[in-house]
Every structure is written in C-alpha cells, then in structure tokens.
Motif scaffolding. Sequence first.
Motif, PDB file in Angstrom:
ATOM      1  N   ALA A   1       0.822  -1.208   0.000  1.00 58.23           N
ATOM      2  CA  ALA A   1       0.000   0.000   0.000  1.00 58.23           C
ATOM      3  C   ALA A   1       0.860   1.264   0.000  1.00 58.23           C
ATOM      4  N   ASN A   2       2.126   1.122   0.390  1.00 56.71           N
ATOM      5  CA  ASN A   2       3.036   2.264   0.434  1.00 56.71           C
ATOM      6  C   ASN A   2       3.755   2.505  -0.889  1.00 56.71           C
ATOM      7  N   HIS A   3       3.470   1.691  -1.890  1.00 59.25           N
ATOM      8  CA  HIS A   3       4.215   1.760  -3.140  1.00 59.25           C
ATOM      9  C   HIS A   3       3.265   1.692  -4.326  1.00 59.25           C
ATOM     10  N   LYS A   4       3.334   2.658  -5.177  1.00 59.59           N
ATOM     11  CA  LYS A   4       2.488   2.692  -6.357  1.00 59.59           C
ATOM     12  C   LYS A   4       2.822   1.526  -7.277  1.00 59.59           C
ATOM     13  N   GLY A   5       1.799   0.737  -7.610  1.00 62.72           N
ATOM     14  CA  GLY A   5       1.973  -0.322  -8.588  1.00 62.72           C
ATOM     15  C   GLY A   5       2.414  -1.661  -8.048  1.00 62.72           C
TER      16      GLY A   5
END
Length: 350
Positions: free
Chosen positions: A240-244
């Motif tokens: 959830a802390n990282h796009k993609g």
Amino acid sequence: MLSFKVVTGSINKNKFTSRLSTSVACVLLLLTTACSQGETKSAQSIEAVNVNNAVAASNNISTLRIGYVGSSEPTGSLGWAKKKGILERELQKVGFKNITFARFPNGPDLNEALVAGQLDVGSLGDTPAIVLKARGQETRLLRISQFNTTAWLVAKKNGPRSLAELKGQKIATQKGSYMHRYLLGLLAEAKIAKDVKVVHLMTTEAKAALERGDVAAYATSSDLGPFLKSQGFPVIDSSANHKGLSGTSLVVATESFLAKQPDFPQKLNAILTEAAKDLKANSEEYYQYHAQTTKYPIDIIKVSFPLKQVSEEPLPAEGVKLLEGTKKFLVSQGLAKSDFKLTDWVAEEK
C-alpha cells in the motif's frame, strides 16, 4: 438439480508420483523460481489433479471445472456467488448440470492443472496467470475480480525493523505469487536486491519459520500480514506504500473451453457482477462467511479485504493499470518469458 463438488485432499505418499508431478510443473511452466529439486507437490493440488482426471475424460458441455487458490471454499465474488446460489441458479439456465471446484495452495499449481486440461476456469493471482500466458498457453482473461490487494513484509520478532537492516539476510515468500512480485519490486526500489537471499516458503509455514528465526522476514498475503501483526510480528512494509506493487485477482479460462462455450465470458461476468453487488449490500453476512472460511478473526478480514477492492465490472480501469504494470515488471525480470497485449488476452463477450 445442479450439483457442486469441492475437491480437497490428503497427502499422496507415492514418492514417484510426487516427483513426477513436480517435474511436469517445472517443465511445463518453466517457472524455476517456484520449483526446486526434491520439492513435493501439495496435497490439495495432487488430489485435485487426480480427481479431475476422471472428469476430464468425460467432460462435456454440461460440466464446468473451476480451480481456485485459497481456503476450503472460494471467497470474493466467486465464493459468494456459490454460497448464495447465484452461480447454481444462473448456470443451470444455460445447461450446466455439474460444477466441480478444485482448491490449490498457489497459482503455479493451478497453472499446471490448466495446462493439463483438467480445469476450464481458474481464479488466481495476477503473477501466475501472466507467467502462464507469457509461455504461450492458450488462456483468456475473463475478469479482474479484485484489485489493490495488499502484500505485507513481516519480520521475525527481535529482528530487522527496516529494509536497510535486511541486507545479508534471508527473506522468504511464496514464489510465483503476487507477494513474490511485490517483494522483488520492493527490493529493486530499495536497491538491495543483490544483498538479500529470497527463498520459497508456503504461507502455511511462514509463522513457524519466523518464530524459529529461520528467515529474517516474510512477504505475505493480504490476510496473513495483519494476522501476524496482531501476533506481535513487526511489519516492515506493505504494498500500500508503493504505487503499482499491490496485486490483482483474475479469472481466466482455457481457449479450448471457450471454443465450446463462446457465450461463457458474458454469462460468468453477469453472475460475478451480481454477486459483487450482493456481497457489498450484505457486508456483515459476507464478512462472517469469509472469516469462517479462512479461519481468521473477522476484524482481520475487514482489514485485509476492503469491499472497495471487489470489482463490479469485468475490467475496472484501476485494475487494468495495475495488471499492465505487473506484466511489464515480470517481463523485465525475465519471469514472464514474452510480452503480450492485455487487449489480446481479454476474452470477447458475445
């Protein structure tokens, strides 16, 4: 009367059969990251393959064979459609008299059954589904059933508390899964991919391995992550802390089955859309079912399975974007052996 069969199994003790099955899986899928010498097949997938051999021999238009990854019963819109009778009601109208459900512990095992012609439809994570398609296997994407599925990186107690502290350590995950793809992406972002050792470990063995200190951290699924946190295991990171880097859950079908059932994509998507809307309208009842099925506390399920992730349409834009990113990453890492257009993979609705 439409009949359902859920396949579960016991351990196959025939070593030759077990080794042969594992070898076939590795050769067919070339997913070397998910197979190792001497590794035995899971009880569930062995039994699913054995039972479905008999079905495959006499398969006809009235029988639908579905494989899924998960617990004793499928969850999400597919599981709810089965639980509430939506699947039975609608498929009976179009001539299906029998539905078999085969449970698998992970996507690569389900892939093997698809390749062997023992399943018509598979419900699994994006990574194994893409890897199989990239090998040239004749599958079609029917639906993104869930998107933004969170993966978690959980550490052993009294162990590392940051990504930097993982250097020189052993990290485990269920290889061939969306958690594996998340872990590889995370390590690449942190520029420590060459400084850690990634090993394969099934989620069922993760808690014990962390307690023994066999591994420094484990990249795990949307439900096991919050559960381990509740048991006092530190969380280092989540997708959830990282796009993609979050996952998608897919429904695919074999082209051979769709050649006999060209209207099936439209029929199934209508069923799963109805089920998705129904489970959201009856969220407390659904969460009770999900918790009972997975054996996790209901508060853990509510955290791990937010209903906004459940798709009411076959190809939600956000899910397609995630899926495209996952595909590109797997190709760039050499885990998916060739690239392809998602639009070419999607089954046409007649």
